[in-house]
Design an enzyme around this catalytic site. Structure first.
Site, PDB file in Angstrom:
ATOM      1  N   LYS A  62       1.069  -1.358   0.396  1.00 56.16           N
ATOM      2  CA  LYS A  62      -0.065   0.104   0.079  1.00 56.16           C
ATOM      3  C   LYS A  62       0.910   1.563   0.196  1.00 56.16           C
ATOM      4  O   LYS A  62       0.473   2.370  -0.703  1.00 56.16           O
ATOM      5  CB  LYS A  62      -0.340  -0.016   1.278  1.00 56.16           C
ATOM      6  CG  LYS A  62      -2.005   0.863   1.312  1.00 56.16           C
ATOM      7  CD  LYS A  62      -3.234   1.016   2.107  1.00 56.16           C
ATOM      8  CE  LYS A  62      -3.805   1.752   2.367  1.00 56.16           C
ATOM      9  NZ  LYS A  62      -4.373   2.103   3.030  1.00 56.16           N
ATOM     10  N   LEU A  64       3.012   1.371  -1.615  1.00 53.33           N
ATOM     11  CA  LEU A  64       3.582   1.699  -3.288  1.00 53.33           C
ATOM     12  C   LEU A  64       2.520   2.630  -3.885  1.00 53.33           C
ATOM     13  O   LEU A  64       1.381   2.734  -3.683  1.00 53.33           O
ATOM     14  CB  LEU A  64       4.012   0.481  -4.011  1.00 53.33           C
ATOM     15  CG  LEU A  64       5.127   0.084  -3.637  1.00 53.33           C
ATOM     16  CD1 LEU A  64       5.484  -1.411  -4.352  1.00 53.33           C
ATOM     17  CD2 LEU A  64       6.006   0.024  -3.445  1.00 53.33           C
ATOM     18  N   LYS A  74      -6.200  -7.357  -1.934  1.00 54.41           N
ATOM     19  CA  LYS A  74      -5.600  -8.607  -2.211  1.00 54.41           C
ATOM     20  C   LYS A  74      -4.613  -9.262  -2.116  1.00 54.41           C
ATOM     21  O   LYS A  74      -4.509 -10.525  -2.154  1.00 54.41           O
ATOM     22  CB  LYS A  74      -6.411  -8.013  -4.108  1.00 54.41           C
ATOM     23  CG  LYS A  74      -7.606  -7.955  -3.768  1.00 54.41           C
ATOM     24  CD  LYS A  74      -8.582  -8.258  -5.222  1.00 54.41           C
ATOM     25  CE  LYS A  74      -9.575  -7.925  -5.621  1.00 54.41           C
ATOM     26  NZ  LYS A  74     -10.190  -6.757  -5.185  1.00 54.41           N
ATOM     27  N   THR A 103     -13.107 -13.153 -26.550  1.00 57.73           N
ATOM     28  CA  THR A 103     -12.443 -11.872 -26.782  1.00 57.73           C
ATOM     29  C   THR A 103     -11.210 -11.594 -27.286  1.00 57.73           C
ATOM     30  O   THR A 103     -10.525 -11.581 -27.940  1.00 57.73           O
ATOM     31  CB  THR A 103     -13.251 -11.119 -25.008  1.00 57.73           C
ATOM     32  OG1 THR A 103     -11.944 -11.536 -24.896  1.00 57.73           O
ATOM     33  CG2 THR A 103     -13.841  -9.964 -24.674  1.00 57.73           C
ATOM     34  N   ARG A 185      10.449  -2.379 -28.069  1.00 52.03           N
ATOM     35  CA  ARG A 185      10.884  -2.462 -26.773  1.00 52.03           C
ATOM     36  C   ARG A 185      11.471  -3.497 -26.021  1.00 52.03           C
ATOM     37  O   ARG A 185      11.920  -4.015 -25.168  1.00 52.03           O
ATOM     38  CB  ARG A 185       9.987  -1.906 -25.645  1.00 52.03           C
ATOM     39  CG  ARG A 185       8.621  -0.774 -25.917  1.00 52.03           C
ATOM     40  CD  ARG A 185       8.011  -0.911 -24.825  1.00 52.03           C
ATOM     41  NE  ARG A 185       7.080  -2.206 -24.464  1.00 52.03           N
ATOM     42  CZ  ARG A 185       5.522  -2.129 -24.377  1.00 52.03           C
ATOM     43  NH1 ARG A 185       5.198  -1.729 -25.220  1.00 52.03           N
ATOM     44  NH2 ARG A 185       4.834  -3.541 -24.563  1.00 52.03           N
ATOM     45  N   GLY A 191       2.822  -9.799 -29.120  1.00 52.68           N
ATOM     46  CA  GLY A 191       1.776 -10.301 -29.453  1.00 52.68           C
ATOM     47  C   GLY A 191       1.674 -10.233 -31.036  1.00 52.68           C
ATOM     48  O   GLY A 191       0.740 -10.700 -31.929  1.00 52.68           O
ATOM     49  N   ASP A 192       1.512  -8.747 -32.427  1.00 57.15           N
ATOM     50  CA  ASP A 192       1.658  -8.629 -33.229  1.00 57.15           C
ATOM     51  C   ASP A 192       2.703  -7.757 -33.593  1.00 57.15           C
ATOM     52  O   ASP A 192       3.158  -7.579 -32.770  1.00 57.15           O
ATOM     53  CB  ASP A 192      -0.179  -8.088 -33.320  1.00 57.15           C
ATOM     54  CG  ASP A 192       0.359  -7.064 -33.055  1.00 57.15           C
ATOM     55  OD1 ASP A 192       0.635  -5.883 -32.232  1.00 57.15           O
ATOM     56  OD2 ASP A 192      -0.457  -5.852 -32.910  1.00 57.15           O
ATOM     57  N   ASP A 194       3.547  -3.838 -35.184  1.00 54.67           N
ATOM     58  CA  ASP A 194       3.328  -2.994 -35.524  1.00 54.67           C
ATOM     59  C   ASP A 194       3.783  -1.935 -35.925  1.00 54.67           C
ATOM     60  O   ASP A 194       5.686  -1.255 -36.133  1.00 54.67           O
ATOM     61  CB  ASP A 194       2.785  -1.962 -34.247  1.00 54.67           C
ATOM     62  CG  ASP A 194       1.954  -2.618 -33.411  1.00 54.67           C
ATOM     63  OD1 ASP A 194       0.311  -2.597 -33.690  1.00 54.67           O
ATOM     64  OD2 ASP A 194       2.594  -3.315 -32.423  1.00 54.67           O
TER      65      ASP A 194
HETATM   66  P1  8DG Z   1       2.383  -7.022 -27.780  1.00 57.61           P
HETATM   67  O1  8DG Z   1       1.568  -6.297 -29.125  1.00 57.61           O
HETATM   68  O2  8DG Z   1       3.888  -7.256 -28.104  1.00 57.61           O
HETATM   69  O3  8DG Z   1       0.838  -7.436 -26.857  1.00 57.61           O
HETATM   70  O4  8DG Z   1       2.292  -5.165 -27.230  1.00 57.61           O
HETATM   71  P2  8DG Z   1       2.431  -4.114 -27.781  1.00 57.61           P
HETATM   72  O5  8DG Z   1       3.140  -4.336 -29.190  1.00 57.61           O
HETATM   73  O6  8DG Z   1       2.698  -3.693 -26.373  1.00 57.61           O
HETATM   74  O7  8DG Z   1       0.789  -3.443 -27.577  1.00 57.61           O
HETATM   75  P3  8DG Z   1      -0.216  -3.441 -28.515  1.00 57.61           P
HETATM   76  O8  8DG Z   1      -1.589  -3.252 -28.364  1.00 57.61           O
HETATM   77  O9  8DG Z   1       0.056  -3.701 -29.865  1.00 57.61           O
HETATM   78  O10 8DG Z   1       0.408  -1.204 -28.739  1.00 57.61           O
HETATM   79  C1  8DG Z   1       1.055  -1.222 -29.132  1.00 57.61           C
HETATM   80  C2  8DG Z   1       1.415   0.413 -29.027  1.00 57.61           C
HETATM   81  O11 8DG Z   1       0.521   0.539 -28.958  1.00 57.61           O
HETATM   82  C3  8DG Z   1       0.706   0.207 -27.316  1.00 57.61           C
HETATM   83  O12 8DG Z   1       2.332  -0.166 -27.010  1.00 57.61           O
HETATM   84  C4  8DG Z   1       0.855   1.415 -26.974  1.00 57.61           C
HETATM   85  C5  8DG Z   1       0.440   2.254 -28.390  1.00 57.61           C
HETATM   86  N1  8DG Z   1      -1.548   1.956 -27.267  1.00 57.61           N
HETATM   87  C6  8DG Z   1      -1.180   3.021 -26.069  1.00 57.61           C
HETATM   88  N2  8DG Z   1      -2.929   3.131 -25.948  1.00 57.61           N
HETATM   89  C7  8DG Z   1      -3.886   2.012 -26.739  1.00 57.61           C
HETATM   90  C8  8DG Z   1      -4.396   1.425 -26.875  1.00 57.61           C
HETATM   91  O13 8DG Z   1      -5.562   1.528 -27.103  1.00 57.61           O
HETATM   92  N3  8DG Z   1      -4.703   0.342 -28.113  1.00 57.61           N
HETATM   93  C9  8DG Z   1      -3.748  -0.359 -28.171  1.00 57.61           C
HETATM   94  N4  8DG Z   1      -3.769  -0.700 -29.499  1.00 57.61           N
HETATM   95  N5  8DG Z   1      -2.458   0.611 -28.244  1.00 57.61           N
HETATM   96  C10 8DG Z   1      -1.885   1.770 -27.799  1.00 57.61           C
HETATM   97  O14 8DG Z   1      -0.661   3.549 -25.369  1.00 57.61           O
HETATM   98 CA    CA Z   2       2.185  -4.956 -30.697  1.00 59.43          CA
HETATM   99 CA    CA Z   3      -0.948  -3.594 -32.335  1.00 62.31          CA
END
Ligand code: 8DG
Ligand code: CA
Ligand code: CA
EC number: 2.7.7.7
Length: 333
Positions: A62, A64, A74, A103, A185, A191-192, A194
């Site tokens: 708490k 933190l 919890k 989902t 990062r 996961g996908d 970008d």
């Molecule tokens: P992942 O795909 O490996 O799960 O992780 P990620 O790359 O960090 O997440 P992402 O869902 O693909 O989103 C990419 C970046 O977009 C995320 O790191 C920060 C930015 N972002 C936000 N808010 C949101 C949001 O509400 N939805 C999505 N899709 N991206 C967001 O800051």
């Molecule tokens: Ca991503």
């Molecule tokens: Ca994405």
């Protein structure tokens, strides 16, 4: 193939707490649609993950920043009993389990999932028998359900990056391409994918939207052999599916095309993490700036944002708001 975990994650002494907090976060988002609680659980998990030692009591937690009364209780319950009643109740709640499962299909949000469950559709098999209830995105999500559940190893994204760049530069060598998200990062798996793209002829925000539209379509049309399905094709955003080779899973691929004067804000935003973005936006506000995926603007005494600050690098953004620069690998909040 060995499934070595991110060393940072496997050495996190609070990983058990982070695990149930993340599960509660997903539950609040998908089942209760309570985005405030979702954010609170995610923030708490991120704060705990950054602690060098295992937390010994709810009381200690708490203290933190970002951990309040309810979450600390919890943590205390988990320390005392080795489990959490709330998590057990969720696991025994068939409706909640069905919504969570649905989902996981790309394109199925919490509202759609709740609708489906109401109609008696509770499994992926049920969905396959009721495709008429799904839109194009959801159909693609279902088609590649198993593939999209699989994480993408870093090495595969690197290979996709090489192929994508070769194809794009073959079309026009003036494009700039950056793969953002968890890949940027430094995460060992994502996961996908970008992708952020820009071109020197794209300037001044929305003024050249029409140009942007044809340019993104032209770019994607040139990705034959990599892109295998389209979810949506917008003015500045493409959502789709790619596959590096026949023996590998299909992967979710997003491509955004931004004007060159907004590129660095976009790279910062899409690199995330989303918790890091929130922290940085809050700091910007404290320094009198508003920050989003397009620009950084000073907030005048009237509270109205002024003209965007000219930005020539990601570091510029940190400098302007007097936030110590963080390398992408240091943004895994
Ligand atoms: P992942 O795909 O490996 O799960 O992780 P990620 O790359 O960090 O997440 P992402 O869902 O693909 O989103 C990419 C970046 O977009 C995320 O790191 C920060 C930015 N972002 C936000 N808010 C949101 C949001 O509400 N939805 C999505 N899709 N991206 C967001 O800051
Ligand atoms: Ca991503
Ligand atoms: Ca994405």
């Amino acid at each position: 193939m060995s499934k070595r975990k991110n060393p940072r994650e496997s050495t996190n002494p609070n990983s058990e707490f982070c695990g149930f907090l993340m599960e509660l976060a997903e539950y609040e988002k998908n089942v209760n649609r309570n985005i405030h609680k979702y954010n609170a659980y995610k923030k708490a998990a991120s704060v705990l993950a950054a602690q060098p030692k295992r937390i010994q009591s709810g009381e200690e937690a708490k203290k933190l920043d970002g951990i309040g009364d309810k979450i600390s209780k919890k943590i205390e319950e988990f320390i005392q009993t080795g489990k959490l009643r709330k998590i057990e109740n969720i696991h025994n709640d068939e409706k909640a389990q069905a919504i969570s499962m649905l989902t996981r299909v790309s394109g199925v949000g919490p509202v759609k999932a709740a609708e489906l469950v109401k109609d008696g559709i509770i499994t992926i098999e049920d969905l396959k028998k009721n495709k008429q209830l799904l839109n194009h995105h959801q159909l693609i999500g279902l088609k590649y359900f198993e593939d999209f559940e699989k994480k993408i190893p870093r090495s595969e994204i690197q290979a996709i990056e090489n192929k994508l760049k070769a194809l794009v530069f073959d079309l026009d060598s003036n494009f700039t391409i950056t793969i953002c998200g968890s890949f940027r990062r430094g995460k060992p798996e994502s996961g996908d994918i970008d992708v952020l793209a820009t071109h020197p002829s794209l300037k001044l925000g929305g003024a050249k939207k029409k140009h942007g539209e044809t340019m993104l379509k032209r770019l994607v049309d040139h990705l034959e052999g990599l892109v295998i399905d389209v979810i949506s094709m917008g003015d500045t955003k493409f959502m789709g599916v790619c596959r590096l080779s026949d023996n590998l899973p299909a992967r979710r691929l997003d491509i955004r095309l931004t004007p060159s004067d907004q590129y660095h804000c976009a790279v910062l935003y899409f690199t995330g993490s989303d918790v890091f973005n929130k922290t940085m936006r809050t700091h910007a506000l404290e320094k009198g700036f508003t920050l989003n995926e397009y620009y950084l603007r000073p907030i005048g005494s009237t509270g109205v944002p002024g003209e965007p600050v000219p930005i020539t690098s990601e570091e510029d953004i940190f400098d302007f708001i007097e936030y110590p620069y963080k390398k992408p690998e240091e943004r895994n909040l």
